[in-house]
Design a protein around this motif. Structure first.
Motif, PDB file in Angstrom:
ATOM      1  N   UNK A 199      10.046   1.681  -8.423  1.00 14.30           N
ATOM      2  CA  UNK A 199       8.757   2.302  -8.098  1.00 14.30           C
ATOM      3  C   UNK A 199       7.597   1.380  -8.441  1.00 14.30           C
ATOM      4  N   UNK A 200       7.690   0.691  -9.571  1.00  9.69           N
ATOM      5  CA  UNK A 200       6.643  -0.257  -9.940  1.00  9.69           C
ATOM      6  C   UNK A 200       6.529  -1.358  -8.890  1.00  9.69           C
ATOM      7  N   UNK A 204       3.299  -2.477  -6.614  1.00  7.27           N
ATOM      8  CA  UNK A 204       2.812  -3.853  -6.502  1.00  7.27           C
ATOM      9  C   UNK A 204       2.759  -4.294  -5.041  1.00  7.27           C
ATOM     10  N   UNK A 205       3.764  -3.909  -4.262  1.00  4.77           N
ATOM     11  CA  UNK A 205       3.818  -4.318  -2.861  1.00  4.77           C
ATOM     12  C   UNK A 205       2.718  -3.669  -2.030  1.00  4.77           C
ATOM     13  N   UNK A 206       2.251  -2.480  -2.456  1.00  6.23           N
ATOM     14  CA  UNK A 206       1.298  -1.724  -1.653  1.00  6.23           C
ATOM     15  C   UNK A 206      -0.122  -1.721  -2.194  1.00  6.23           C
ATOM     16  N   UNK A 207      -0.289  -2.105  -3.453  1.00  6.59           N
ATOM     17  CA  UNK A 207      -1.627  -2.008  -4.022  1.00  6.59           C
ATOM     18  C   UNK A 207      -2.037  -0.550  -4.161  1.00  6.59           C
ATOM     19  N   UNK A 211       0.751   4.890   0.067  1.00  3.16           N
ATOM     20  CA  UNK A 211       2.105   4.798  -0.514  1.00  3.16           C
ATOM     21  C   UNK A 211       2.106   4.233  -1.931  1.00  3.16           C
ATOM     22  N   UNK A 212       1.210   3.282  -2.196  1.00  3.15           N
ATOM     23  CA  UNK A 212       1.136   2.720  -3.534  1.00  3.15           C
ATOM     24  C   UNK A 212       0.708   3.747  -4.564  1.00  3.15           C
ATOM     25  N   UNK A 213      -0.248   4.594  -4.215  1.00  5.64           N
ATOM     26  CA  UNK A 213      -0.722   5.636  -5.130  1.00  5.64           C
ATOM     27  C   UNK A 213       0.381   6.667  -5.371  1.00  5.64           C
TER      28      UNK A 213
END
Length: 234
Positions: A199-200, A204-207, A211-213
């Protein structure tokens, strides 16, 4: 028969670790595998996260070798070996399957994850660092990776939602699965921490896009569940 099963786990653990040496590398589904090409899909973790496979391969081999030498006929080890055999048996040709078919890769990685989760849940109470911990890491990564495969494949076939929608859904589903599995072995943190690692890497991949949030919230939920479990059971 019990000794034969122990040797089978060792043989398949070695074959599983050797598979990347004799199979074309897999870094995600290629454009010609999906009707809608998935270029850096938001459900996919950052590339560095996949380095965990080195740890998984090595630890499974060490675990299997210890099992053959010290626990070849142990009933508590045998229970976990049976689902582990299924996971390793599918995992050995999985890279070749993934390079050939996104659909079959997704189906088989869920079966592989089910076997790994079964091995983790049935792992013996003793020999924690040589059974429960490596099985937990293996199962944790596959729990996340199976939904990564589902999200990429479903978006690649244009089913219902776009890749962002599938990423959000699959992150949530992976988190729910992780919380359900972890609840059965609340103090066995290797599983939850590995899901958190994935998940981390998605964060990182999405900022800080959507999806990152969502992945960040899921990461907080998994880590919070692990902390609560340790506090309640201490």
């Amino acid at each position: 028969m019990k000794t034969l099963i122990a040797w089978g786990v060792l043989a398949l653990s070695v074959a599983f670790a050797a598979a990347p040496l004799v199979t074309s590398p897999f870094t995600g589904f290629t454009a010609d595998q999906l009707p809608v090409p998935q270029i850096d899909p938001p459900v996919q973790p950052a590339g560095w996260a996949f380095s965990i496979w080195g740890l998984i391969y090595l630890w499974l081999i060490v675990s299997a070798a210890y099992g053959v030498r010290k626990r070849p006929r142990a009933e508590d080890w045998r229970r976990a070996r049976l689902p582990l055999l299924m996971a390793l048996g599918i995992g050995t040709p999985w890279l070749a399957i993934a390079n050939a078919s996104a659909i079959w890769a997704t189906i088989t990685i869920f079966i592989m994850a089910a076997g790994a989760i079964g091995a983790f849940l049935m792992a013996p109470e003793r020999d924690v660092w040589l059974a429960r911990v490596p099985y937990g890491i293996f199962a944790g990564w596959l729990s996340a990776a199976s939904f990564v495969s589902l999200g990429s494949t479903a978006a690649g076939y244009g089913l219902v939602m776009n890749q962002t929608g599938w990423a959000i859904l699959c992150i949530i589903l992976a988190t729910l699965l992780a919380l359900a599995v972890q609840s059965h072995r609340p103090r066995a943190a290797s599983y939850g921490l590995t899901v958190a690692w994935a998940l981390m890497a998605i964060v990182v991949a999405n900022g800080f896009n959507v999806p990152g949030v969502v992945a960040l919230a899921s990461l907080a939920a998994v880590l919070g569940a692990l902390a609560l479990a340790r506090r309640v059971s201490s």
